[in-house]
Design an enzyme around this catalytic site. Sequence first.
Site, PDB file in Angstrom:
ATOM      1  N   MET B 321      11.950 -40.404 -15.348  1.00 53.53           N
ATOM      2  CA  MET B 321      11.960 -39.511 -14.168  1.00 53.53           C
ATOM      3  C   MET B 321      12.071 -40.324 -12.898  1.00 53.53           C
ATOM      4  SD  MET B 321       9.341 -36.399 -14.380  1.00 53.53           S
ATOM      5  CE  MET B 321       9.270 -35.378 -15.799  1.00 53.53           C
ATOM      6  N   ASP B 325      17.925 -39.458 -10.856  1.00 51.83           N
ATOM      7  CA  ASP B 325      18.037 -38.750  -9.584  1.00 51.83           C
ATOM      8  C   ASP B 325      17.720 -37.266  -9.746  1.00 51.83           C
ATOM      9  OD1 ASP B 325      21.057 -40.642  -9.396  1.00 51.83           O
ATOM     10  OD2 ASP B 325      19.111 -41.164  -8.527  1.00 51.83           O
ATOM     11  N   THR B 350      16.897 -31.642  -8.335  1.00 49.19           N
ATOM     12  CA  THR B 350      18.089 -32.473  -8.153  1.00 49.19           C
ATOM     13  C   THR B 350      17.951 -33.178  -6.812  1.00 49.19           C
ATOM     14  OG1 THR B 350      20.496 -32.509  -8.001  1.00 49.19           O
ATOM     15  CG2 THR B 350      19.416 -30.527  -7.215  1.00 49.19           C
ATOM     16  N   ARG B 351      18.082 -34.500  -6.826  1.00 51.93           N
ATOM     17  CA  ARG B 351      17.843 -35.237  -5.577  1.00 51.93           C
ATOM     18  C   ARG B 351      19.141 -35.494  -4.810  1.00 51.93           C
ATOM     19  NH1 ARG B 351      12.711 -39.033  -7.268  1.00 51.93           N
ATOM     20  NH2 ARG B 351      12.800 -38.498  -9.449  1.00 51.93           N
ATOM     21  N   LEU B 352      20.251 -35.409  -5.522  1.00 55.44           N
ATOM     22  CA  LEU B 352      21.520 -35.759  -4.861  1.00 55.44           C
ATOM     23  C   LEU B 352      22.546 -34.632  -4.903  1.00 55.44           C
ATOM     24  CD1 LEU B 352      22.027 -39.361  -6.299  1.00 55.44           C
ATOM     25  CD2 LEU B 352      21.269 -38.749  -4.021  1.00 55.44           C
TER      26      LEU B 352
END
Lengths: 168, 486
Positions: B321, B325, B350-352
């Site tokens: 984790m 990303d 979702t980071r991107l």
Amino acid sequence: MDDILQHVHTTLDRDELKKIIVLLLASLFQEKKSFQEQLEGVVGISWKARLTDFFAKEGVALSDRARIEEKLTRLQKMLESLPVVRLTLAFDPPTHAIEAIASWLQATIRKPVVLDITQDHTILGGARIEFEGRYLDGSLRSKLEKVFEEGREGLGGLGELGRLGKQV
Amino acid sequence: MKDFETCLKEIGEVGYVEQTRDSLAYISGLPNAAPFELVVLESGEIAQVTLLHADLVEVLLFSKTKVKIGTKVARSGESLSLPVGEELLGQTIDPLGFPLDKTKVVRKPKASRPIDIAPTGIEKRKLITKACETGVTIVDLIVPLGQGQRELVIGDRKTGKTEFALQALFSQAKLGSVCIFASIGQSVLHVKHLEEYLTKHNIAKHTILVASSSSDPAGMIFLTPYSAMTIAEFFRDQGRDVIVVFDDLTTHAKFYREIALLGRRFPGRNSYPSDVFSTHARLLERGGNFVVGKGEASITCLVIVETVLSDITGYIQTNLMSITDGHIYLDTDLFYRGRRPAIHPFLSVTRLGRQTQGKIAKDIYREVMAALTLFEKTQRFARFGAELSEGSRLALRIGQFLLAFFEQSHEAVFPLPVQLASFAMLWNGFWREKGVAGMKSDIGKLNTLYQTNEKVKRKVDSLIRTSASLNELLGVIGKAQNLWQT
């Protein structure tokens, strides 16, 4: 110790001597016979004489079992730590050849070694030597293979010339 | 790969196998052996140097055949490399590049690349701006991915993780990406099912399956994801986008633990070796979006991780984790309630991906999350049996429609324009009378027509393209009526 190790040329000699030492150590404090009598019962004539000389030069009386045990244990450890030179020959070498090879190797390497000799008639001649992880192929077979490889390249060039000649 | 005799003559060093411990062997000799160097055994097998002791060399074996004590070993002077090329497309290979189906005649690629390399530096990387369509509506709208993103797919066993990954592969293959599936230590039957899926959906020629079965040596299983990534890098350097699925890295970690314990490494947490994080990090850091020539190309990674009893706080799970990303969480409760896919929209991250979404998709995300939050709250309140207001009943109805909208068979993939158009129709109340069943049927029809009828495709694409926001799209969709009427 060096005197007795001079008689140990091959791994067969080493293993034979190790077996003798194990037998002597096992019976050293158990038998009522003297150590001299044990030597006669267990050991062959050649090794008996060598061992007797060995103890004499080390200044150990044959009645002093404690010191005999100490010397035999030390000799056993030295035998186990002897580096092995693996030799592959095309023939079964006679004793004088083995002695000559062993003394040459010891002079070159400058430490006592034992030889592990195997036969492989396919190498035709020369020897393959392995020592402490290093490998050297000095066999006649590898030399001939190299000659044939180089010759094949040369013959390939001749073939090309032949083809060009036909075109012309 | 050179044979034993050639290596022996060229390098001039020899070793002997002194001890074996399952996947590891200990060799005396080889004084100049280097870490990660390949060694060749007299019997033809290869192994990789993993550790140098004072008097022994530890090697990792890649062969199922038992190695005999006393076997000669020679150094090759090379590191482990994999043949890579276009010829691999459509093939199922093992981690060393050999085809698993021995009856097929395949051309061996000419080029080869080292398997384990350091990740690319910062100078060759680019920000992620393009979306990575998975074809799964709930992911593309709520938890979107970007081209070059590393996303974790986490959940208990049999919750649909592999099915989701295959849908993403299917979607990307249709858009021209190269697809690579790394099946790590799974059963042979599982590999067969994967092959059948790829053939059935006609994407086998865009896909490379790198597989190691559970009966393979631990060394081969350990290599699998690295081999997959090496192939991905080859295609990336050709300027092509690649999507790689690792199924699954928890199994990979278990086999790495087995190798480390056999090698008497000091055990860390849960008996895993202390460098298990680095093992996965250096693999996944090779993914991303990169500058290639004058353009860019990406390696998108979908990392599958299994949990036990929904415990996401496990060692490997939390490691991955933090490396990736974001994560897509497949909830067991949702799965047993019949939701397919069982993706939890609130626990997935979702980071991107958000930065790659267009304005319409972003608007949809806001609307959906607000509606679903209200739906969850109202549902909890409704359990008390109290009479519900008109607003609460509407919130429940909208929530049910949304859940049905996101339901999707694992065989179906929806292109993004279809998702946007059908959501706009839903939000416009198009299916108020027809109900959920009608909605599902119509969306299915629209999807089929979009993929088969050029006129419908142009119509839908034009509606999406000309709308600057969801509100605008709602306006034009209302006037467009039945999109599937050609």
